[in-house]
Design a protein around this motif. Structure first.
Motif, PDB file in Angstrom:
ATOM      1  N   ILE A 101     -29.557  43.527   1.918  1.00  0.00           N
ATOM      2  CA  ILE A 101     -28.278  43.921   2.524  1.00  0.00           C
ATOM      3  C   ILE A 101     -27.878  45.347   2.143  1.00  0.00           C
ATOM      4  CG2 ILE A 101     -27.452  41.536   2.676  1.00  0.00           C
ATOM      5  CD1 ILE A 101     -25.478  42.275   0.333  1.00  0.00           C
ATOM      6  N   ASN A 133     -17.761  43.932   5.523  1.00  0.00           N
ATOM      7  CA  ASN A 133     -18.628  44.068   4.360  1.00  0.00           C
ATOM      8  C   ASN A 133     -19.549  42.853   4.285  1.00  0.00           C
ATOM      9  OD1 ASN A 133     -19.639  45.135   1.971  1.00  0.00           O
ATOM     10  ND2 ASN A 133     -17.728  45.002   0.842  1.00  0.00           N
ATOM     11  N   SER A 134     -20.674  43.018   3.645  1.00  0.00           N
ATOM     12  CA  SER A 134     -21.541  41.875   3.383  1.00  0.00           C
ATOM     13  C   SER A 134     -21.706  41.754   1.876  1.00  0.00           C
ATOM     14  CB  SER A 134     -22.890  42.020   4.090  1.00  0.00           C
ATOM     15  OG  SER A 134     -23.500  43.235   3.757  1.00  0.00           O
ATOM     16  N   TRP A 156     -19.595  41.714  -3.471  1.00  0.00           N
ATOM     17  CA  TRP A 156     -19.658  42.451  -2.205  1.00  0.00           C
ATOM     18  C   TRP A 156     -20.600  43.643  -2.342  1.00  0.00           C
ATOM     19  CZ3 TRP A 156     -18.213  39.945   1.831  1.00  0.00           C
ATOM     20  CH2 TRP A 156     -17.149  39.050   1.769  1.00  0.00           C
ATOM     21  N   LYS A 157     -21.257  43.977  -1.256  1.00  0.00           N
ATOM     22  CA  LYS A 157     -22.158  45.127  -1.217  1.00  0.00           C
ATOM     23  C   LYS A 157     -21.410  46.390  -1.621  1.00  0.00           C
ATOM     24  CE  LYS A 157     -24.370  47.924   2.303  1.00  0.00           C
ATOM     25  NZ  LYS A 157     -24.740  47.968   3.727  1.00  0.00           N
ATOM     26  N   ARG A 193     -15.347  34.467   6.941  1.00  0.00           N
ATOM     27  CA  ARG A 193     -16.677  34.754   6.406  1.00  0.00           C
ATOM     28  C   ARG A 193     -17.741  33.957   7.135  1.00  0.00           C
ATOM     29  NH1 ARG A 193     -15.169  34.658   0.101  1.00  0.00           N
ATOM     30  NH2 ARG A 193     -13.833  36.469   0.209  1.00  0.00           N
ATOM     31  N   LEU A 253     -24.912  34.299   6.624  1.00  0.00           N
ATOM     32  CA  LEU A 253     -26.013  34.837   7.417  1.00  0.00           C
ATOM     33  C   LEU A 253     -27.364  34.263   7.012  1.00  0.00           C
ATOM     34  CD1 LEU A 253     -24.870  38.567   7.354  1.00  0.00           C
ATOM     35  CD2 LEU A 253     -24.504  36.897   9.168  1.00  0.00           C
ATOM     36  N   VAL A 274     -26.126  34.964   1.782  1.00  0.00           N
ATOM     37  CA  VAL A 274     -25.686  36.278   2.244  1.00  0.00           C
ATOM     38  C   VAL A 274     -24.484  35.998   3.134  1.00  0.00           C
ATOM     39  CG1 VAL A 274     -26.263  38.312   3.616  1.00  0.00           C
ATOM     40  CG2 VAL A 274     -27.998  37.260   2.162  1.00  0.00           C
ATOM     41  N   VAL A 275     -23.342  36.590   2.804  1.00  0.00           N
ATOM     42  CA  VAL A 275     -22.119  36.367   3.578  1.00  0.00           C
ATOM     43  C   VAL A 275     -21.619  37.690   4.160  1.00  0.00           C
ATOM     44  CG1 VAL A 275     -21.430  34.329   2.257  1.00  0.00           C
ATOM     45  CG2 VAL A 275     -20.630  36.563   1.538  1.00  0.00           C
ATOM     46  N   SER A 276     -20.878  37.571   5.260  1.00  0.00           N
ATOM     47  CA  SER A 276     -20.296  38.750   5.895  1.00  0.00           C
ATOM     48  C   SER A 276     -18.879  38.424   6.338  1.00  0.00           C
ATOM     49  CB  SER A 276     -21.136  39.154   7.108  1.00  0.00           C
ATOM     50  OG  SER A 276     -20.515  40.205   7.801  1.00  0.00           O
ATOM     51  N   ASP A 277     -17.991  39.417   6.223  1.00  0.00           N
ATOM     52  CA  ASP A 277     -16.617  39.227   6.703  1.00  0.00           C
ATOM     53  C   ASP A 277     -16.247  40.293   7.745  1.00  0.00           C
ATOM     54  OD1 ASP A 277     -16.150  41.516   5.280  1.00  0.00           O
ATOM     55  OD2 ASP A 277     -14.511  40.716   4.084  1.00  0.00           O
ATOM     56  N   ASN A 278     -17.242  40.756   8.492  1.00  0.00           N
ATOM     57  CA  ASN A 278     -17.125  41.794   9.519  1.00  0.00           C
ATOM     58  C   ASN A 278     -17.059  43.200   8.943  1.00  0.00           C
ATOM     59  OD1 ASN A 278     -17.241  39.992  11.648  1.00  0.00           O
ATOM     60  ND2 ASN A 278     -15.037  39.685  11.678  1.00  0.00           N
TER      61      ASN A 278
END
Length: 137
Positions: free
Chosen positions: A32, A72-73, A134-135, A2, A5, A66-70
């Motif tokens: 997002i 999903n954000s 998650w978004k 993760r 961002l 705001v986090v992202s795991d490639n």
């Protein structure tokens, strides 16, 4: 893995801090592209946790990330206080349990609204609650 961002920290010291905090969470969720349903779930959980922090610990800090795991954000929120702590976290996570005069739906209700929920508490030192929505989820 993760990646964070964007992040923002807000002090929550009085009831008047709740609405600006909720608005900031909403801003990040809209940015997002989170659906209205997931925004509502996230903001409802966040409201419950921030009010608990005010009611039981007299306030604390809230971190919005705001986090992202490639794939999903999402939005991760971290609530930290230096209040009395929770003696029995397992009991506090049961529906209907309350040390106040509430319905006892706060912590377990918040957990059901998000994808990830973590709570750490030490009596006399305070409590840290982390949630992630998650978004797409």
């Amino acid at each position: 893995m993760r990646i964070v961002l964007n992040k923002d920290t807000m002090k929550i010291e009085k009831e008047q801090d709740v609405i600006p905090f909720r608005n900031r969470v909403k801003e990040y969720a809209v940015k997002i592209g989170m659906s209205l349903v997931n925004q509502t779930k996230l903001i409802t959980a966040a409201s419950e946790l921030v009010r608990n922090m005010l009611k039981y610990a007299g306030g604390g800090t809230a971190l919005i990330e705001v986090v992202s795991d490639n794939r999903n954000s999402g939005i991760r929120l971290l609530f930290e206080d230096r209040g009395p702590g929770i003696k029995d976290v397992d009991l506090a996570m049961k529906d209907g349990y309350s040390t106040g005069k509430s319905l006892g739906l706060g912590l377990p209700g918040a957990r059901r609204l998000v994808n990830e929920f973590d709570i750490k508490s030490k009596p006399g030192e305070g409590t840290i609650v982390s949630i992630l929505k998650w978004k797409n989820g």
